[in-house]
Design a protein around this motif. Structure first.
Motif, PDB file in Angstrom:
ATOM      1  N   CYS A  24      -6.092   0.457   0.077  1.00 53.89           N
ATOM      2  CA  CYS A  24      -4.978   1.400  -0.050  1.00 53.89           C
ATOM      3  C   CYS A  24      -5.150   2.581   0.902  1.00 53.89           C
ATOM      4  O   CYS A  24      -4.168   3.138   1.399  1.00 53.89           O
ATOM      5  CB  CYS A  24      -4.850   1.888  -1.489  1.00 53.89           C
ATOM      6  N   PRO A  60       1.202  -0.635 -10.324  1.00 49.63           N
ATOM      7  CA  PRO A  60       2.273  -0.995  -9.384  1.00 49.63           C
ATOM      8  C   PRO A  60       2.111  -0.391  -7.987  1.00 49.63           C
ATOM      9  O   PRO A  60       2.405  -1.047  -6.996  1.00 49.63           O
ATOM     10  CB  PRO A  60       3.549  -0.475 -10.061  1.00 49.63           C
ATOM     11  N   LEU A  61       1.633   0.848  -7.909  1.00 50.77           N
ATOM     12  CA  LEU A  61       1.433   1.496  -6.616  1.00 50.77           C
ATOM     13  C   LEU A  61       0.385   0.737  -5.796  1.00 50.77           C
ATOM     14  O   LEU A  61       0.579   0.468  -4.606  1.00 50.77           O
ATOM     15  CB  LEU A  61       1.000   2.953  -6.833  1.00 50.77           C
ATOM     16  N   ARG A  64       1.712  -2.987  -4.848  1.00 47.89           N
ATOM     17  CA  ARG A  64       2.633  -2.987  -3.699  1.00 47.89           C
ATOM     18  C   ARG A  64       1.885  -2.792  -2.388  1.00 47.89           C
ATOM     19  O   ARG A  64       2.220  -3.396  -1.378  1.00 47.89           O
ATOM     20  CB  ARG A  64       3.675  -1.869  -3.858  1.00 47.89           C
ATOM     21  N   THR A  65       0.883  -1.955  -2.412  1.00 51.44           N
ATOM     22  CA  THR A  65       0.152  -1.622  -1.182  1.00 51.44           C
ATOM     23  C   THR A  65      -0.696  -2.790  -0.693  1.00 51.44           C
ATOM     24  O   THR A  65      -0.769  -3.029   0.514  1.00 51.44           O
ATOM     25  CB  THR A  65      -0.727  -0.373  -1.413  1.00 51.44           C
ATOM     26  N   ARG A  67      -0.480  -6.112  -1.632  1.00 49.54           N
ATOM     27  CA  ARG A  67       0.103  -7.454  -1.785  1.00 49.54           C
ATOM     28  C   ARG A  67      -0.160  -8.302  -0.538  1.00 49.54           C
ATOM     29  O   ARG A  67       0.140  -7.900   0.583  1.00 49.54           O
ATOM     30  CB  ARG A  67       1.596  -7.356  -2.028  1.00 49.54           C
TER      31      ARG A  67
END
Length: 152
Positions: A24, A60-61, A64-65, A67
């Motif tokens: 991330c 979720p944050l 998404r980063t 994936r």
């Protein structure tokens, strides 16, 4: 007799961050690292620790980063600059910031094209010379940071 380990110059140390947090930082917009105490400013080699924080993958944050990304562990993955550390007495400084922690501010994030296998440590740790040399090969445009004596 075992050969003693040679280390990179003291001006460059490692910072170990568990996956997926390391990814991330390197490939997303995470510019705050949560720590129990502040860290001194300066350049660090960003190292992915041996363990992956599996619970973080449900955030979720984070999801998404990262994936579709591979999440290498036990390797130096990039170069970052720590610009300072702070706490947030009120509203968090970032969606990545955790309450009741020191927020280590990260800037100038540069992922390596290839991970460099390496065992890390807690706290700022000395980088073995062989690892440092492999990082230098991948970031030639950052020699002024990694080899300050060469540009003096």
């Amino acid at each position: 007799m075992k050969t003693p380990t040679l280390y990179a110059p003291d001006s460059i140390r490692g910072i170990t961050i568990k996956q997926p947090w390391a990814a991330c930082t390197l490939h997303g917009d995470k510019r705050v690292e949560n720590r129990p105490r502040p860290w001194a400013p300066g350049w660090r080699l960003l190292h992915a620790g041996a363990e992956t924080d599996r619970a973080a993958l449900r955030d979720p944050l984070v999801a998404r980063t990262v994936r579709g990304m591979e999440l290498p562990t036990r390797a130096v993955l990039g170069l970052v600059r720590i610009t300072g550390s702070h706490t947030d007495p009120g509203e968090a400084c970032s969606p990545w910031a955790q309450p009741d922690r020191f927020h280590v501010d990260l800037d100038d994030v540069h992922p390596l094209p290839l991970p460099v296998p390496c065992d890390g440590q807690l706290g700022p740790w000395r980088v073995p010379l062989a690892v440092y040399e492999r990082v230098l090969l991948q970031l030639p445009s950052h020699l002024h940071v990694l080899l300050p004596e060469a540009t003096s």
